[in-house]
Design a protein around this motif. Structure first.
Motif, mmCIF file in Angstrom:
data_model
loop_
_atom_site.group_PDB
_atom_site.id
_atom_site.type_symbol
_atom_site.label_atom_id
_atom_site.label_comp_id
_atom_site.label_asym_id
_atom_site.label_seq_id
_atom_site.Cartn_x
_atom_site.Cartn_y
_atom_site.Cartn_z
ATOM 1 N N VAL A 87 5.624 -0.268 -1.554
ATOM 2 C CA VAL A 87 4.992 -0.027 -0.262
ATOM 3 C C VAL A 87 5.876 0.872 0.598
ATOM 4 C CG1 VAL A 87 4.214 -1.117 1.879
ATOM 5 C CG2 VAL A 87 3.673 -2.162 -0.323
ATOM 6 N N ARG A 89 7.820 3.259 -0.414
ATOM 7 C CA ARG A 89 7.620 4.634 -0.874
ATOM 8 C C ARG A 89 6.276 5.174 -0.390
ATOM 9 N NH1 ARG A 89 10.562 8.113 -1.840
ATOM 10 N NH2 ARG A 89 9.745 8.918 -3.818
ATOM 11 N N ARG A 90 5.233 4.335 -0.395
ATOM 12 C CA ARG A 90 3.917 4.779 0.065
ATOM 13 C C ARG A 90 3.912 5.027 1.583
ATOM 14 N NH1 ARG A 90 0.210 3.424 -4.220
ATOM 15 N NH2 ARG A 90 1.342 4.253 -6.009
ATOM 16 N N ALA A 133 -0.160 -1.148 -0.987
ATOM 17 C CA ALA A 133 0.252 -0.071 -1.900
ATOM 18 C C ALA A 133 -0.955 0.703 -2.410
ATOM 19 C CB ALA A 133 1.048 -0.664 -3.070
ATOM 20 N N LEU A 136 -2.553 2.874 0.478
ATOM 21 C CA LEU A 136 -1.753 4.038 0.875
ATOM 22 C C LEU A 136 -1.460 4.969 -0.287
ATOM 23 C CD1 LEU A 136 0.748 2.094 3.163
ATOM 24 C CD2 LEU A 136 -0.990 3.722 3.942
ATOM 25 N N SER A 137 -2.154 4.778 -1.398
ATOM 26 C CA SER A 137 -1.905 5.614 -2.567
ATOM 27 C C SER A 137 -2.131 7.086 -2.242
ATOM 28 C CB SER A 137 -2.835 5.202 -3.708
ATOM 29 O OG SER A 137 -2.753 6.124 -4.782
ATOM 30 N N PRO A 138 -1.166 7.954 -2.572
ATOM 31 C CA PRO A 138 -1.337 9.376 -2.267
ATOM 32 C C PRO A 138 -2.433 10.043 -3.094
ATOM 33 C CG PRO A 138 0.657 9.014 -3.565
ATOM 34 C CD PRO A 138 0.135 7.666 -3.194
ATOM 35 N N ARG A 140 -5.454 8.834 -3.591
ATOM 36 C CA ARG A 140 -6.710 8.601 -2.872
ATOM 37 C C ARG A 140 -7.908 8.422 -3.807
ATOM 38 N NH1 ARG A 140 -6.015 13.103 2.014
ATOM 39 N NH2 ARG A 140 -4.271 12.053 3.065
ATOM 40 N N HIS A 144 -8.543 2.997 -6.429
ATOM 41 C CA HIS A 144 -7.380 2.450 -5.710
ATOM 42 C C HIS A 144 -7.842 1.644 -4.492
ATOM 43 C CE1 HIS A 144 -4.325 5.630 -7.369
ATOM 44 N NE2 HIS A 144 -4.653 4.691 -8.244
ATOM 45 N N GLY A 176 -4.798 6.284 4.624
ATOM 46 C CA GLY A 176 -4.605 6.627 3.223
ATOM 47 C C GLY A 176 -5.796 7.278 2.560
ATOM 48 N N ARG A 273 3.227 7.222 10.002
ATOM 49 C CA ARG A 273 3.425 6.703 8.648
ATOM 50 C C ARG A 273 3.956 5.267 8.647
ATOM 51 N NH1 ARG A 273 8.887 9.788 6.496
ATOM 52 N NH2 ARG A 273 9.874 10.100 8.529
#
Length: 476
Positions: A87, A89-90, A133, A136-138, A140, A144, A176, A273
């Motif tokens: 989390v 890192r996200r 996590a 907020l996955s990049p 998208r 997820h 996210g 963020r």
């Protein structure tokens, strides 16, 4: 290592630990609870406990059952630490900062103690972190966001109080997701959340126990009791209340993460963020501080990961905004680490050392050994009363579960038990008198009568923490 060393010796067992462990034992025997399941909590928490508690029981069968259960909590704590890093890192934290958040979380004396104990919150927190996590996955991806909804539903089904984080998770979902596909992301999230969460009321409906009625427990009836029927903990700002005592105990164990994380949450709100973690801290804090509500001892376990993430994240943001070269920022980061170690390090070392070297639980180990080794007659016929912690030890020792070994709360409150006691206290042979029992005897008439007619035949320890084995005498 901090969590494993001395795990069976500190802290003193809580009756809830024994209750959840006994319910996990019941799951392995095909039931949802060791007595009538009355929807006090969703059962997923102890279902998960049943899935991990069998291995310590298999490898170390001679240990008291609550120690075996605590050993089963170690992999849960490890998974939670990994998810704190994920989390972080996200949330945009650098690898060293995310690792620092894990260290703040893992070394906090509050976390060291709470992660050892068998609490449903320790199962809910990793599911909630997994939901953040995924949200907020990049990448998208839609799946997820569906997984975020499913994970959060599993968190709520593990411990329902964590559901207050739903608005915060929606903020994370908003941040996210892409504006062009946000409505699909939200639809996917709610689909996963609702469809997974519906299993619980569906179970109650199929059992005919969704709505209150005569002669049966009900989900809505218990929910009404939990929300407005149980006694509140009072105001945290008024000395002498249970809530004030809880906050005092939490701050005594770790004022640095609690106060530092709370201040960081207020300061981090404008930082986009970090906003999900900061909001999580504030929402959970507001719920804890509400006047008149019920505040359980283990509630702080839900707040700790977000305190660590917010505090570490704000430090990174402040360092990033320093003017100058990267070397200056590296020096500033090192200075922060050294300052934190100098300020919090001695207190944390003292508290963590206490957790790894103290032995508060010898009385429970001795009592569990007495139950296993003492000849009390035909154990299938002998009837004894214990607290939740020793209930499973007595059952494992050969006493008949449920109505042979009786959890003290059920003496006057469970019709399935009271109908087996036509002569009341006279139908009981022994009482294992623990601090939990002595604290409840004024509220339970049968238990009070047992104490009045009991004679000690064995005593372990001394003072308020002792355990007495009482043989019940009958007139004539």
């Amino acid at each position: 290592m901090l969590r494993a060393r001395g795990i069976g010796k500190y802290p003193f067992p809580n009756d809830d630990e024994g209750t959840y462990l006994a319910q996990a034992w019941a799951v392995r025997h095909g039931e949802l609870a060791h007595y009538t399941y009355w929807y006090d909590h969703p059962p997923l928490g102890w279902i998960q406990l049943s899935a991990v508690s069998w291995l310590p029981d298999l490898l170390r069968p001679g240990l008291p059952t609550f120690v075996q259960g605590r050993l089963a909590m170690l992999p849960v704590a490890a998974v939670t630490c990994v998810l704190v890093y994920a989390v972080g890192r996200r949330l945009g934290l650098a690898r060293p900062t995310a690792a620092g958040a894990v260290l703040l979380y893992a070394l906090s004396p509050l976390a060291v103690v709470l992660h050892r104990q068998i609490y449903l919150d320790n199962f809910a927190v990793p599911w909630a972190l997994a939901a953040f996590a995924f949200a907020l996955s990049p990448r998208r991806h839609l799946w997820h966001h569906v997984a975020a909804g499913m994970s959060f539903a599993l968190a709520v089904l593990s411990k329902e109080t964590i559901g207050v984080l739903l608005p915060v998770l929606l903020v994370a979902m908003w941040q996210g997701s892409h504006s062009s596909t946000r409505k699909f992301s939200l639809a996917g999230f709610f689909s996963g959340f609702v469809l997974t969460g519906l299993f619980y009321p569906l179970y109650a409906l199929l059992k005919g126990e969704l709505l209150p009625g005569a002669g049966h427990v009900s989900l809505l009836g218990t929910l009404t009791f939990q929300l407005g029927g149980r006694q509140g903990s009072g105001s945290a700002f008024r000395a002498g209340t249970d809530a004030h005592q809880l906050f005092t105990d939490w701050l005594a164990r770790d004022p640095y993460l609690l106060i530092g994380g709370a201040v960081a949450a207020l300061c981090a709100l404008p930082v986009r963020r970090l906003r999900p973690a900061a909001l999580a801290v504030l929402v959970l804090a507001l719920v804890a501080l509400r006047p008149g509500g019920y505040l359980p001892q283990m509630y702080i376990a839900q707040v700790l990961p977000f305190l660590a993430l917010t505090l570490a994240g704000l430090v990174q943001v402040l360092i990033e905004r320093l003017p100058g070269r990267p070397r200056l920022r590296a020096a500033a980061a090192l200075a922060v680490v050294l300052a934190a170690a100098a300020v919090a390090g001695p207190a944390w070392y003292h508290q963590d050392r206490l957790a790894t070297t103290a032995d508060d639980n010898r009385v429970y180990r001795d009592a569990a050994r007495w139950l296993r080794e003492t000849d009390t007659g035909d154990r299938d016929k002998v009837r004894l009363v214990t607290d939740g912690v020793l209930w499973l030890d007595a059952a494992d020792a050969g006493y008949r579960p449920g109505t042979g070994v009786i959890w003290h709360y059920k003496l006057d409150q469970d019709p399935a038990v009271t109908k087996t006691l036509p002569h009341g206290w006279k139908d009981i042979d022994y009482v294992v008198s623990t601090p939990a029992l002595r604290g409840e005897r004024e509220h339970l008439p049968t238990l009070r009568a047992l104490f009045a007619h009991g004679t000690p035949v064995a005593t372990f320890g001394e003072g308020g923490g002792r355990i007495d084995i009482l043989r019940i005498g009958r007139a004539g």
